[in-house]
Scaffold this motif. Structure first.
Motif, PDB file in Angstrom:
ATOM      1  N   ILE A   1      21.637   7.587 -25.494  1.00 36.01           N
ATOM      2  CA  ILE A   1      21.399   8.871 -24.823  1.00 36.01           C
ATOM      3  C   ILE A   1      19.914   9.083 -24.585  1.00 36.01           C
ATOM      4  O   ILE A   1      19.495   9.640 -23.569  1.00 36.01           O
ATOM      5  N   ASN A   2      19.082   8.640 -25.527  1.00 35.71           N
ATOM      6  CA  ASN A   2      17.647   8.887 -25.439  1.00 35.71           C
ATOM      7  C   ASN A   2      16.890   7.838 -24.628  1.00 35.71           C
ATOM      8  O   ASN A   2      15.803   8.114 -24.124  1.00 35.71           O
ATOM      9  N   ILE A   3      17.435   6.625 -24.505  1.00 38.09           N
ATOM     10  CA  ILE A   3      16.722   5.541 -23.830  1.00 38.09           C
ATOM     11  C   ILE A   3      17.262   5.248 -22.434  1.00 38.09           C
ATOM     12  O   ILE A   3      16.651   4.495 -21.663  1.00 38.09           O
ATOM     13  N   TYR A   4      18.379   5.874 -22.049  1.00 43.02           N
ATOM     14  CA  TYR A   4      19.020   5.531 -20.783  1.00 43.02           C
ATOM     15  C   TYR A   4      18.125   5.835 -19.579  1.00 43.02           C
ATOM     16  O   TYR A   4      18.277   5.225 -18.521  1.00 43.02           O
ATOM     17  N   TRP A   5      17.173   6.748 -19.733  1.00 45.25           N
ATOM     18  CA  TRP A   5      16.295   7.075 -18.601  1.00 45.25           C
ATOM     19  C   TRP A   5      15.528   5.852 -18.109  1.00 45.25           C
ATOM     20  O   TRP A   5      15.220   5.736 -16.917  1.00 45.25           O
ATOM     21  N   THR A   6      15.235   4.927 -19.022  1.00 47.73           N
ATOM     22  CA  THR A   6      14.500   3.727 -18.606  1.00 47.73           C
ATOM     23  C   THR A   6      15.366   2.795 -17.770  1.00 47.73           C
ATOM     24  O   THR A   6      14.848   2.030 -16.955  1.00 47.73           O
ATOM     25  N   ALA A   7      16.688   2.853 -17.971  1.00 49.29           N
ATOM     26  CA  ALA A   7      17.585   1.993 -17.188  1.00 49.29           C
ATOM     27  C   ALA A   7      17.487   2.322 -15.705  1.00 49.29           C
ATOM     28  O   ALA A   7      17.447   1.424 -14.850  1.00 49.29           O
ATOM     29  N   GLY A   8      17.437   3.608 -15.369  1.00 46.75           N
ATOM     30  CA  GLY A   8      17.290   3.992 -13.969  1.00 46.75           C
ATOM     31  C   GLY A   8      15.941   3.597 -13.411  1.00 46.75           C
ATOM     32  O   GLY A   8      15.828   3.100 -12.276  1.00 46.75           O
TER      33      GLY A   8
ATOM     34  N   LEU B   1      14.216   1.181 -14.111  1.00 47.95           N
ATOM     35  CA  LEU B   1      14.142  -0.268 -13.917  1.00 47.95           C
ATOM     36  C   LEU B   1      15.332  -0.812 -13.131  1.00 47.95           C
ATOM     37  O   LEU B   1      15.544  -2.024 -13.057  1.00 47.95           O
ATOM     38  N   GLY B   2      16.132   0.081 -12.553  1.00 47.03           N
ATOM     39  CA  GLY B   2      17.207  -0.322 -11.656  1.00 47.03           C
ATOM     40  C   GLY B   2      18.433  -0.895 -12.323  1.00 47.03           C
ATOM     41  O   GLY B   2      19.244  -1.560 -11.664  1.00 47.03           O
ATOM     42  N   ALA B   3      18.626  -0.644 -13.638  1.00 48.32           N
ATOM     43  CA  ALA B   3      19.752  -1.246 -14.348  1.00 48.32           C
ATOM     44  C   ALA B   3      20.925  -0.297 -14.550  1.00 48.32           C
ATOM     45  O   ALA B   3      21.959  -0.713 -15.075  1.00 48.32           O
ATOM     46  N   ASN B   4      20.787   0.957 -14.151  1.00 48.26           N
ATOM     47  CA  ASN B   4      21.861   1.922 -14.417  1.00 48.26           C
ATOM     48  C   ASN B   4      23.154   1.553 -13.691  1.00 48.26           C
ATOM     49  O   ASN B   4      24.253   1.689 -14.241  1.00 48.26           O
ATOM     50  N   GLN B   5      23.063   1.084 -12.461  1.00 54.32           N
ATOM     51  CA  GLN B   5      24.264   0.692 -11.724  1.00 54.32           C
ATOM     52  C   GLN B   5      24.951  -0.498 -12.378  1.00 54.32           C
ATOM     53  O   GLN B   5      26.185  -0.592 -12.404  1.00 54.32           O
ATOM     54  N   ALA B   6      24.160  -1.407 -12.923  1.00 57.22           N
ATOM     55  CA  ALA B   6      24.735  -2.569 -13.608  1.00 57.22           C
ATOM     56  C   ALA B   6      25.528  -2.143 -14.834  1.00 57.22           C
ATOM     57  O   ALA B   6      26.638  -2.637 -15.093  1.00 57.22           O
TER      58      ALA B   6
ATOM     59  N   ARG C   1      19.043  -7.241 -12.667  1.00 57.32           N
ATOM     60  CA  ARG C   1      18.474  -5.927 -12.983  1.00 57.32           C
ATOM     61  C   ARG C   1      18.710  -5.568 -14.444  1.00 57.32           C
ATOM     62  O   ARG C   1      17.829  -4.997 -15.107  1.00 57.32           O
ATOM     63  N   LEU C   2      19.903  -5.871 -14.937  1.00 56.76           N
ATOM     64  CA  LEU C   2      20.196  -5.617 -16.339  1.00 56.76           C
ATOM     65  C   LEU C   2      19.271  -6.443 -17.230  1.00 56.76           C
ATOM     66  O   LEU C   2      18.702  -5.934 -18.209  1.00 56.76           O
ATOM     67  N   LEU C   3      19.096  -7.712 -16.890  1.00 56.27           N
ATOM     68  CA  LEU C   3      18.203  -8.579 -17.646  1.00 56.27           C
ATOM     69  C   LEU C   3      16.762  -8.069 -17.571  1.00 56.27           C
ATOM     70  O   LEU C   3      16.030  -8.075 -18.576  1.00 56.27           O
ATOM     71  N   GLY C   4      16.345  -7.586 -16.403  1.00 54.79           N
ATOM     72  CA  GLY C   4      14.989  -7.070 -16.244  1.00 54.79           C
ATOM     73  C   GLY C   4      14.732  -5.855 -17.113  1.00 54.79           C
ATOM     74  O   GLY C   4      13.636  -5.690 -17.677  1.00 54.79           O
ATOM     75  N   TRP C   5      15.731  -4.994 -17.216  1.00 55.60           N
ATOM     76  CA  TRP C   5      15.606  -3.815 -18.086  1.00 55.60           C
ATOM     77  C   TRP C   5      15.414  -4.232 -19.543  1.00 55.60           C
ATOM     78  O   TRP C   5      14.516  -3.737 -20.230  1.00 55.60           O
ATOM     79  N   LEU C   6      16.238  -5.155 -20.002  1.00 57.62           N
ATOM     80  CA  LEU C   6      16.160  -5.603 -21.387  1.00 57.62           C
ATOM     81  C   LEU C   6      14.844  -6.331 -21.659  1.00 57.62           C
ATOM     82  O   LEU C   6      14.265  -6.220 -22.747  1.00 57.62           O
TER      83      LEU C   6
ATOM     84  N   GLY D   1      12.320   0.122 -10.337  1.00 57.00           N
ATOM     85  CA  GLY D   1      13.700   0.302  -9.896  1.00 57.00           C
ATOM     86  C   GLY D   1      13.987   1.663  -9.322  1.00 57.00           C
ATOM     87  O   GLY D   1      15.096   1.925  -8.845  1.00 57.00           O
ATOM     88  N   GLY D   2      13.008   2.582  -9.379  1.00 51.31           N
ATOM     89  CA  GLY D   2      13.209   3.914  -8.814  1.00 51.31           C
ATOM     90  C   GLY D   2      12.980   5.016  -9.826  1.00 51.31           C
ATOM     91  O   GLY D   2      12.168   4.879 -10.763  1.00 51.31           O
ATOM     92  N   GLU D   3      13.695   6.115  -9.656  1.00 52.59           N
ATOM     93  CA  GLU D   3      13.528   7.270 -10.522  1.00 52.59           C
ATOM     94  C   GLU D   3      14.191   7.039 -11.881  1.00 52.59           C
ATOM     95  O   GLU D   3      15.147   6.264 -11.996  1.00 52.59           O
ATOM     96  N   PRO D   4      13.709   7.730 -12.906  1.00 57.65           N
ATOM     97  CA  PRO D   4      14.365   7.647 -14.215  1.00 57.65           C
ATOM     98  C   PRO D   4      15.732   8.326 -14.168  1.00 57.65           C
ATOM     99  O   PRO D   4      16.023   9.101 -13.260  1.00 57.65           O
ATOM    100  N   THR D   5      16.556   8.034 -15.161  1.00 54.16           N
ATOM    101  CA  THR D   5      17.901   8.613 -15.230  1.00 54.16           C
ATOM    102  C   THR D   5      18.104   9.284 -16.595  1.00 54.16           C
ATOM    103  O   THR D   5      18.853   8.781 -17.437  1.00 54.16           O
TER     104      THR D   5
END
Length: 464
Positions: free
Chosen positions: A236-243, A245-250, A267-272, A333-337
Protein backbone atom coordinates in the motif's frame (compact mmCIF):
# COMPACT_ATOMS: atom_id res chain seq x y z
CA UNK A 1 -12.55 35.70 9.55
CA UNK A 2 -13.10 36.28 13.26
CA UNK A 3 -16.64 35.70 14.53
CA UNK A 4 -18.06 38.80 16.15
CA UNK A 5 -20.71 38.13 18.83
CA UNK A 6 -22.84 41.11 17.89
CA UNK A 7 -22.88 40.02 14.25
CA UNK A 8 -23.92 36.49 15.12
CA UNK A 9 -26.63 37.77 17.48
CA UNK A 10 -28.01 40.03 14.78
CA UNK A 11 -28.13 37.07 12.38
CA UNK A 12 -29.90 34.96 15.00
CA UNK A 13 -32.56 37.64 15.41
CA UNK A 14 -32.86 37.88 11.65
CA UNK A 15 -33.44 34.10 11.60
CA UNK A 16 -36.70 34.49 13.49
CA UNK A 17 -38.24 36.18 10.49
CA UNK A 18 -36.29 34.76 7.56
CA UNK A 19 -35.81 31.05 8.26
CA UNK A 20 -36.61 29.94 4.66
CA UNK A 21 -33.31 31.41 3.44
CA UNK A 22 -31.26 30.72 6.58
CA UNK A 23 -29.71 27.48 5.41
CA UNK A 24 -28.33 28.88 2.12
CA UNK A 25 -26.93 31.83 4.07
CA UNK A 26 -25.24 29.51 6.57
CA UNK A 27 -23.66 27.56 3.73
CA UNK A 28 -22.43 30.81 2.21
CA UNK A 29 -20.91 31.90 5.52
CA UNK A 30 -19.24 28.54 5.89
CA UNK A 31 -17.70 28.78 2.44
CA UNK A 32 -16.54 32.42 2.36
CA UNK A 33 -16.47 33.31 6.03
CA UNK A 34 -14.30 30.54 7.40
CA UNK A 35 -16.79 29.44 10.03
CA UNK A 36 -15.89 26.30 11.94
CA UNK A 37 -18.01 23.15 11.90
CA UNK A 38 -19.07 23.82 15.47
CA UNK A 39 -20.06 27.42 14.75
CA UNK A 40 -21.95 26.60 11.57
CA UNK A 41 -23.97 23.75 13.05
CA UNK A 42 -24.60 25.57 16.31
CA UNK A 43 -25.90 28.52 14.36
CA UNK A 44 -28.07 26.28 12.20
CA UNK A 45 -29.20 24.08 15.07
CA UNK A 46 -29.00 24.90 18.75
CA UNK A 47 -28.92 28.68 18.52
CA UNK A 48 -31.95 28.75 16.24
CA UNK A 49 -33.96 25.94 17.84
CA UNK A 50 -36.30 28.05 19.93
CA UNK A 51 -36.94 30.50 17.16
CA UNK A 52 -37.25 28.22 14.14
CA UNK A 53 -38.04 24.50 14.55
CA UNK A 54 -38.45 24.30 10.77
CA UNK A 55 -34.79 25.17 10.32
CA UNK A 56 -33.73 21.92 11.95
CA UNK A 57 -35.86 20.04 9.44
CA UNK A 58 -34.08 21.88 6.63
CA UNK A 59 -30.72 20.56 7.83
CA UNK A 60 -32.16 17.08 8.26
CA UNK A 61 -33.61 17.39 4.78
CA UNK A 62 -30.11 17.44 3.35
CA UNK A 63 -29.84 13.75 4.32
CA UNK A 64 -29.94 10.91 1.85
CA UNK A 65 -33.57 9.85 1.71
CA UNK A 66 -32.98 6.11 1.42
CA UNK A 67 -30.72 6.09 4.45
CA UNK A 68 -33.08 7.86 6.78
CA UNK A 69 -36.31 9.69 6.09
CA UNK A 70 -36.69 13.01 7.90
CA UNK A 71 -40.26 12.06 8.80
CA UNK A 72 -41.26 9.95 11.78
CA UNK A 73 -40.80 10.38 15.51
CA UNK A 74 -37.71 12.14 16.90
CA UNK A 75 -34.65 9.95 17.22
CA UNK A 76 -33.93 8.78 20.75
CA UNK A 77 -31.45 6.26 22.10
CA UNK A 78 -27.77 5.35 22.05
CA UNK A 79 -25.70 4.83 18.93
CA UNK A 80 -22.78 2.44 19.36
CA UNK A 81 -20.20 3.51 16.80
CA UNK A 82 -16.97 1.68 15.95
CA UNK A 83 -13.92 3.17 14.21
CA UNK A 84 -11.27 0.95 12.63
CA UNK A 85 -7.70 2.25 12.92
CA UNK A 86 -4.97 1.43 10.38
CA UNK A 87 -1.98 -0.46 11.79
CA UNK A 88 0.44 2.28 10.68
CA UNK A 89 -1.47 5.08 12.32
CA UNK A 90 0.44 6.80 15.10
CA UNK A 91 -1.43 6.01 18.31
CA UNK A 92 0.27 7.94 21.09
CA UNK A 93 -1.85 9.78 23.69
CA UNK A 94 -1.84 12.98 21.64
CA UNK A 95 -3.03 11.13 18.53
CA UNK A 96 -5.83 9.53 20.52
CA UNK A 97 -6.79 13.00 21.72
CA UNK A 98 -6.87 14.36 18.16
CA UNK A 99 -9.03 11.47 16.97
CA UNK A 100 -11.38 11.92 19.91
CA UNK A 101 -11.77 15.62 19.13
CA UNK A 102 -12.64 14.89 15.50
CA UNK A 103 -15.18 12.24 16.43
CA UNK A 104 -16.71 14.45 19.09
CA UNK A 105 -16.95 17.33 16.64
CA UNK A 106 -19.09 15.16 14.36
CA UNK A 107 -21.17 13.52 17.10
CA UNK A 108 -21.81 16.81 18.90
CA UNK A 109 -22.95 18.38 15.63
CA UNK A 110 -25.23 15.39 15.04
CA UNK A 111 -26.72 15.74 18.52
CA UNK A 112 -27.46 19.38 17.77
CA UNK A 113 -29.94 18.11 15.20
CA UNK A 114 -30.93 15.01 17.20
CA UNK A 115 -30.62 15.98 20.89
CA UNK A 116 -32.30 12.76 22.03
CA UNK A 117 -29.34 10.68 20.84
CA UNK A 118 -26.17 9.76 22.70
CA UNK A 119 -23.13 8.32 20.91
CA UNK A 120 -20.60 5.86 22.34
CA UNK A 121 -17.44 5.25 20.32
CA UNK A 122 -15.02 2.32 20.38
CA UNK A 123 -11.78 1.93 18.44
CA UNK A 124 -10.72 -1.28 16.68
CA UNK A 125 -7.34 -2.14 15.19
CA UNK A 126 -7.66 -3.24 11.57
CA UNK A 127 -5.49 -6.31 12.14
CA UNK A 128 -7.86 -7.63 14.83
CA UNK A 129 -11.24 -6.16 13.91
CA UNK A 130 -12.69 -9.30 12.27
CA UNK A 131 -12.39 -11.68 15.27
CA UNK A 132 -13.48 -8.97 17.68
CA UNK A 133 -16.55 -8.16 15.60
CA UNK A 134 -17.45 -11.84 15.34
CA UNK A 135 -17.37 -12.18 19.12
CA UNK A 136 -19.41 -9.01 19.63
CA UNK A 137 -22.03 -9.89 17.04
CA UNK A 138 -22.47 -13.35 18.58
CA UNK A 139 -23.06 -11.76 21.96
CA UNK A 140 -25.39 -9.07 20.57
CA UNK A 141 -22.91 -6.27 21.38
CA UNK A 142 -21.78 -5.33 17.87
CA UNK A 143 -21.60 -1.66 16.80
CA UNK A 144 -24.59 -0.07 15.10
CA UNK A 145 -22.32 1.84 12.72
CA UNK A 146 -18.72 1.05 11.81
CA UNK A 147 -16.27 3.39 10.06
CA UNK A 148 -13.79 1.13 8.26
CA UNK A 149 -11.60 0.77 5.19
CA UNK A 150 -13.50 0.35 1.95
CA UNK A 151 -11.45 -2.80 1.32
CA UNK A 152 -13.09 -4.73 4.17
CA UNK A 153 -16.71 -3.58 3.74
CA UNK A 154 -17.56 -6.42 1.37
CA UNK A 155 -15.83 -8.98 3.58
CA UNK A 156 -17.79 -7.85 6.63
CA UNK A 157 -21.05 -8.33 4.75
CA UNK A 158 -20.00 -11.73 3.38
CA UNK A 159 -19.19 -12.87 6.92
CA UNK A 160 -22.57 -11.80 8.21
CA UNK A 161 -21.07 -9.01 10.33
CA UNK A 162 -22.89 -6.12 8.63
CA UNK A 163 -26.05 -5.25 6.73
CA UNK A 164 -26.27 -3.70 3.28
CA UNK A 165 -27.76 -0.35 2.31
CA UNK A 166 -29.71 0.86 -0.71
CA UNK A 167 -29.32 4.28 -2.35
CA UNK A 168 -31.47 5.77 -5.08
CA UNK A 169 -29.93 6.60 -8.46
CA UNK A 170 -30.03 10.30 -7.62
CA UNK A 171 -28.28 9.74 -4.29
CA UNK A 172 -25.58 7.63 -5.91
CA UNK A 173 -24.73 10.55 -8.19
CA UNK A 174 -23.17 12.32 -5.20
CA UNK A 175 -20.33 9.80 -5.20
CA UNK A 176 -17.66 8.85 -7.70
CA UNK A 177 -18.80 5.74 -9.59
CA UNK A 178 -15.61 3.81 -8.77
CA UNK A 179 -16.21 4.21 -5.02
CA UNK A 180 -19.67 2.71 -5.30
CA UNK A 181 -18.54 -0.05 -7.68
CA UNK A 182 -16.17 -1.45 -5.06
CA UNK A 183 -19.01 -1.50 -2.52
CA UNK A 184 -21.70 -2.92 -4.78
CA UNK A 185 -23.03 -6.37 -3.94
CA UNK A 186 -24.41 -8.87 -6.49
CA UNK A 187 -27.98 -7.86 -5.56
CA UNK A 188 -27.27 -4.20 -6.39
CA UNK A 189 -27.19 -3.00 -2.80
CA UNK A 190 -24.07 -1.55 -1.17
CA UNK A 191 -21.90 -3.00 1.57
CA UNK A 192 -21.30 0.51 2.93
CA UNK A 193 -21.62 4.24 2.33
CA UNK A 194 -18.49 6.24 1.36
CA UNK A 195 -17.44 8.78 4.00
CA UNK A 196 -14.03 10.34 3.25
CA UNK A 197 -10.57 9.87 1.72
CA UNK A 198 -7.13 9.93 3.33
CA UNK A 199 -4.68 10.40 0.42
CA UNK A 200 -1.07 9.18 0.46
CA UNK A 201 1.45 11.99 0.03
CA UNK A 202 5.06 12.91 0.77
CA UNK A 203 5.96 14.38 4.15
CA UNK A 204 9.34 16.09 4.40
CA UNK A 205 11.34 18.26 6.80
CA UNK A 206 11.55 21.79 5.43
CA UNK A 207 14.64 22.50 7.52
CA UNK A 208 16.48 19.81 5.54
CA UNK A 209 15.06 20.38 2.05
CA UNK A 210 13.06 23.40 0.89
CA UNK A 211 10.96 21.56 -1.69
CA UNK A 212 10.30 17.90 -2.29
CA UNK A 213 12.07 16.32 -5.30
CA UNK A 214 9.74 16.28 -8.29
CA UNK A 215 11.15 13.13 -9.91
CA UNK A 216 12.65 9.84 -8.75
CA UNK A 217 15.96 10.87 -10.34
CA UNK A 218 15.95 14.08 -8.30
CA UNK A 219 15.09 12.07 -5.18
CA UNK A 220 18.13 9.82 -5.51
CA UNK A 221 20.30 12.84 -6.29
CA UNK A 222 19.04 14.62 -3.17
CA UNK A 223 19.75 11.47 -1.17
CA UNK A 224 23.30 11.39 -2.49
CA UNK A 225 23.66 14.97 -1.27
CA UNK A 226 22.49 14.15 2.26
CA UNK A 227 18.67 13.80 2.27
CA UNK A 228 17.65 10.86 4.47
CA UNK A 229 14.86 8.95 2.71
CA UNK A 230 12.59 6.34 4.29
CA UNK A 231 10.36 3.94 2.34
CA UNK A 232 8.22 1.01 3.50
CA UNK A 233 7.95 -2.21 1.50
CA UNK A 234 4.27 -2.57 2.39
CA UNK A 235 2.46 -2.74 -0.99
CA UNK A 236 0.00 0.00 0.00
CA UNK A 237 2.84 2.38 0.85
CA UNK A 238 5.24 1.56 -2.02
CA UNK A 239 2.80 1.10 -4.91
CA UNK A 240 3.18 4.75 -5.94
CA UNK A 241 6.63 3.93 -7.30
CA UNK A 242 5.16 1.25 -9.59
CA UNK A 243 3.23 3.89 -11.53
CA UNK A 244 6.18 6.27 -11.67
CA UNK A 245 8.23 3.47 -13.25
CA UNK A 246 5.47 2.15 -15.52
CA UNK A 247 4.95 -1.19 -13.74
CA UNK A 248 1.41 -0.72 -12.42
CA UNK A 249 -0.22 -2.14 -15.56
CA UNK A 250 2.04 -5.18 -15.39
CA UNK A 251 1.03 -5.90 -11.79
CA UNK A 252 -2.67 -5.57 -12.61
CA UNK A 253 -2.29 -7.84 -15.65
CA UNK A 254 -0.66 -10.56 -13.55
CA UNK A 255 -3.28 -10.24 -10.81
CA UNK A 256 -6.01 -10.68 -13.41
CA UNK A 257 -4.42 -13.96 -14.45
CA UNK A 258 -3.54 -12.80 -17.94
CA UNK A 259 -0.29 -13.50 -19.82
CA UNK A 260 2.39 -10.86 -19.37
CA UNK A 261 3.68 -9.52 -22.65
CA UNK A 262 7.46 -8.89 -23.00
CA UNK A 263 7.09 -5.10 -22.75
CA UNK A 264 5.13 -5.31 -19.50
CA UNK A 265 7.56 -7.88 -18.13
CA UNK A 266 10.40 -5.44 -18.77
CA UNK A 267 8.53 -2.68 -16.96
CA UNK A 268 7.98 -4.93 -13.97
CA UNK A 269 11.67 -5.87 -13.99
CA UNK A 270 12.63 -2.18 -14.30
CA UNK A 271 10.57 -1.29 -11.25
CA UNK A 272 12.20 -4.01 -9.16
CA UNK A 273 15.65 -2.99 -10.37
CA UNK A 274 14.99 0.60 -9.28
CA UNK A 275 13.86 -0.53 -5.83
CA UNK A 276 16.98 -2.62 -5.39
CA UNK A 277 19.20 0.18 -6.68
CA UNK A 278 17.57 2.65 -4.29
CA UNK A 279 18.09 0.25 -1.37
CA UNK A 280 21.84 0.33 -2.03
CA UNK A 281 21.97 4.11 -1.60
CA UNK A 282 23.61 5.10 1.68
CA UNK A 283 20.81 7.42 2.81
CA UNK A 284 17.80 5.49 1.47
CA UNK A 285 16.38 3.12 4.07
CA UNK A 286 13.67 0.54 3.44
CA UNK A 287 11.47 -0.66 6.28
CA UNK A 288 9.12 -3.61 6.55
CA UNK A 289 6.89 -1.53 8.87
CA UNK A 290 5.45 1.87 7.95
CA UNK A 291 5.02 2.62 11.65
CA UNK A 292 8.80 2.58 12.07
CA UNK A 293 9.15 4.96 9.12
CA UNK A 294 6.86 7.44 10.85
CA UNK A 295 8.65 7.04 14.18
CA UNK A 296 12.06 7.73 12.65
CA UNK A 297 10.68 10.77 10.83
CA UNK A 298 9.16 12.11 14.04
CA UNK A 299 12.48 11.69 15.86
CA UNK A 300 14.58 13.41 13.17
CA UNK A 301 16.19 10.22 11.87
CA UNK A 302 14.59 10.68 8.43
CA UNK A 303 13.96 13.78 6.31
CA UNK A 304 11.62 12.53 3.57
CA UNK A 305 8.96 9.80 3.67
CA UNK A 306 5.67 8.78 2.13
CA UNK A 307 2.80 9.07 4.59
CA UNK A 308 -0.95 8.86 4.84
CA UNK A 309 -2.74 12.08 5.71
CA UNK A 310 -4.27 10.20 8.69
CA UNK A 311 -1.10 11.10 10.60
CA UNK A 312 -0.97 14.79 9.77
CA UNK A 313 -2.07 16.05 13.18
CA UNK A 314 0.69 14.18 15.02
CA UNK A 315 3.33 15.18 12.49
CA UNK A 316 2.26 18.82 12.58
CA UNK A 317 2.38 18.88 16.38
CA UNK A 318 5.91 17.51 16.38
CA UNK A 319 7.42 19.41 13.46
CA UNK A 320 5.28 22.55 13.30
CA UNK A 321 6.21 24.78 10.34
CA UNK A 322 9.06 22.41 9.44
CA UNK A 323 6.54 19.88 8.07
CA UNK A 324 6.22 20.01 4.31
CA UNK A 325 3.61 18.13 2.28
CA UNK A 326 3.90 17.34 -1.43
CA UNK A 327 2.77 14.88 -4.06
CA UNK A 328 4.89 11.84 -4.94
CA UNK A 329 7.70 12.19 -7.48
CA UNK A 330 7.07 11.12 -11.05
CA UNK A 331 9.41 8.89 -13.03
CA UNK A 332 10.31 7.69 -16.49
CA UNK A 333 7.12 5.63 -16.53
CA UNK A 334 4.85 8.60 -15.83
CA UNK A 335 2.90 9.81 -12.82
CA UNK A 336 3.03 8.08 -9.43
CA UNK A 337 0.14 5.85 -8.37
CA UNK A 338 -0.51 6.52 -4.68
CA UNK A 339 -3.24 4.47 -3.01
CA UNK A 340 -5.77 6.69 -1.28
CA UNK A 341 -7.45 5.22 1.79
CA UNK A 342 -11.21 5.39 1.55
CA UNK A 343 -13.30 5.21 4.69
CA UNK A 344 -16.86 3.93 4.51
CA UNK A 345 -19.72 3.65 6.97
CA UNK A 346 -21.02 0.11 7.48
CA UNK A 347 -24.31 -0.76 9.16
CA UNK A 348 -23.82 -3.17 12.05
CA UNK A 349 -25.63 -6.42 12.61
CA UNK A 350 -28.32 -6.95 15.20
CA UNK A 351 -29.26 -3.33 15.88
CA UNK A 352 -32.70 -2.57 17.23
CA UNK A 353 -35.08 -0.68 14.90
CA UNK A 354 -34.40 2.58 16.79
CA UNK A 355 -30.64 2.08 16.66
CA UNK A 356 -30.81 1.31 12.95
CA UNK A 357 -32.71 4.57 12.35
CA UNK A 358 -30.03 6.46 14.30
CA UNK A 359 -27.20 4.74 12.41
CA UNK A 360 -28.76 5.64 9.07
CA UNK A 361 -29.35 9.20 10.21
CA UNK A 362 -25.72 9.54 11.30
CA UNK A 363 -24.50 8.18 7.96
CA UNK A 364 -26.64 10.61 5.99
CA UNK A 365 -25.65 13.50 8.26
CA UNK A 366 -21.93 12.80 7.76
CA UNK A 367 -22.12 13.03 3.97
CA UNK A 368 -24.26 16.09 3.51
CA UNK A 369 -22.33 18.89 1.78
CA UNK A 370 -22.07 21.21 4.78
CA UNK A 371 -20.57 18.57 7.06
CA UNK A 372 -18.31 17.15 4.34
CA UNK A 373 -16.79 20.53 3.62
CA UNK A 374 -16.48 21.38 7.30
CA UNK A 375 -14.57 18.17 8.02
CA UNK A 376 -12.20 19.04 5.16
CA UNK A 377 -11.37 22.61 6.15
CA UNK A 378 -11.43 21.75 9.84
CA UNK A 379 -8.48 19.35 9.61
CA UNK A 380 -6.74 19.80 6.21
CA UNK A 381 -5.95 16.09 6.41
CA UNK A 382 -8.83 14.47 4.52
CA UNK A 383 -10.97 14.92 1.43
CA UNK A 384 -14.74 14.66 1.00
CA UNK A 385 -16.35 11.79 -0.90
CA UNK A 386 -19.24 13.98 -1.97
CA UNK A 387 -18.12 15.04 -5.43
CA UNK A 388 -20.17 18.22 -5.27
CA UNK A 389 -17.99 19.52 -2.40
CA UNK A 390 -14.78 20.81 -4.02
CA UNK A 391 -11.99 21.40 -1.46
CA UNK A 392 -10.73 25.03 -1.29
CA UNK A 393 -7.26 24.25 -2.67
CA UNK A 394 -6.41 27.94 -3.16
CA UNK A 395 -6.42 28.38 0.61
CA UNK A 396 -3.94 25.62 1.42
CA UNK A 397 -0.95 24.07 -0.31
CA UNK A 398 -1.56 20.95 1.80
CA UNK A 399 -5.08 20.56 0.44
CA UNK A 400 -3.74 21.17 -3.05
CA UNK A 401 -1.30 18.27 -2.59
CA UNK A 402 -4.08 16.04 -1.24
CA UNK A 403 -6.35 16.79 -4.16
CA UNK A 404 -3.60 16.12 -6.70
CA UNK A 405 -2.69 12.87 -4.96
CA UNK A 406 -6.33 11.83 -4.97
CA UNK A 407 -6.50 12.50 -8.71
CA UNK A 408 -3.39 10.39 -9.27
CA UNK A 409 -4.87 7.60 -7.15
CA UNK A 410 -7.59 7.11 -9.77
CA UNK A 411 -5.03 5.04 -11.66
CA UNK A 412 -5.01 2.51 -8.81
CA UNK A 413 -8.70 1.63 -9.21
CA UNK A 414 -7.99 -1.43 -11.43
CA UNK A 415 -5.74 -2.79 -8.67
CA UNK A 416 -8.18 -2.08 -5.83
CA UNK A 417 -10.97 -3.78 -7.77
CA UNK A 418 -8.92 -7.00 -7.61
CA UNK A 419 -8.12 -6.89 -3.90
CA UNK A 420 -9.88 -7.38 -0.60
CA UNK A 421 -8.71 -7.20 2.99
CA UNK A 422 -6.50 -10.14 3.88
CA UNK A 423 -5.81 -11.00 0.24
CA UNK A 424 -2.85 -13.44 0.45
CA UNK A 425 -1.36 -11.91 -2.69
CA UNK A 426 -0.67 -8.69 -0.77
CA UNK A 427 1.42 -10.64 1.71
CA UNK A 428 3.19 -12.45 -1.14
CA UNK A 429 4.02 -9.11 -2.78
CA UNK A 430 5.26 -7.69 0.52
CA UNK A 431 7.49 -10.68 1.21
CA UNK A 432 9.02 -10.56 -2.27
CA UNK A 433 9.78 -6.84 -1.94
CA UNK A 434 11.38 -7.37 1.47
CA UNK A 435 13.64 -10.09 0.08
CA UNK A 436 14.48 -7.89 -2.91
CA UNK A 437 15.54 -4.75 -1.03
CA UNK A 438 17.49 -6.72 1.57
CA UNK A 439 19.41 -8.62 -1.09
CA UNK A 440 17.90 -12.09 -0.76
CA UNK A 441 16.39 -11.97 -4.26
CA UNK A 442 17.67 -10.53 -7.53
CA UNK A 443 15.30 -8.34 -9.59
CA UNK A 444 15.03 -11.17 -12.12
CA UNK A 445 14.13 -13.74 -9.47
CA UNK A 446 11.68 -11.31 -7.86
CA UNK A 447 10.00 -10.78 -11.24
CA UNK A 448 9.41 -14.51 -11.63
CA UNK A 449 8.17 -14.76 -8.03
CA UNK A 450 5.59 -12.03 -8.57
CA UNK A 451 4.36 -13.54 -11.83
CA UNK A 452 3.89 -16.83 -9.99
CA UNK A 453 2.45 -15.56 -6.69
CA UNK A 454 0.18 -12.71 -7.79
CA UNK A 455 -2.08 -14.72 -10.08
CA UNK A 456 -5.66 -14.98 -8.78
CA UNK A 457 -6.39 -17.89 -6.49
CA UNK A 458 -9.26 -20.19 -7.56
CA UNK A 459 -11.28 -19.14 -4.49
CA UNK A 460 -10.89 -15.47 -5.41
CA UNK A 461 -11.89 -16.07 -9.03
CA UNK A 462 -15.00 -17.96 -7.92
CA UNK A 463 -16.08 -15.14 -5.62
CA UNK A 464 -16.00 -12.49 -8.34
Amino acid sequence: MAERPWQKRRLQLWLRHHSPVALPLALLLLVIGGWSLKSAVQWLGRDADSASPALRSKLQGMALESLESVSGPPLRGTLYMGIVIDPDRILNPEAYGDLNKRVQSLTNAFRTVHPGVTVQVQLFRSDSVIPKLKARVRSGLGPDLLVASGLIAGDLHAMGLSDSVQLTTQEQQQFHPASLARLRLPNGRLSGVPLLYFPEVICFNRSKVKTSPATLEELLQASAEGLRVGLATNPINIYWTAGALGANQALVTVMRGKPLQPELRQRLLGWLRWLQSASLQQRVTFYADQGQVLDDFLHDRLDWISCSSTNFSTLQRQLGPRLGVATMPSGLGGEPTPISRERVMVLGKGSSPDQRRIAKAMASFAINPLIQRSMTIGTFSLLPVNRFVPPPVSSSSTLEALVESQRQSNATEPLLDLLHAGDPRLEALAQTLVQLVFGALSPEAATEALIRDLRPLPSLQASR
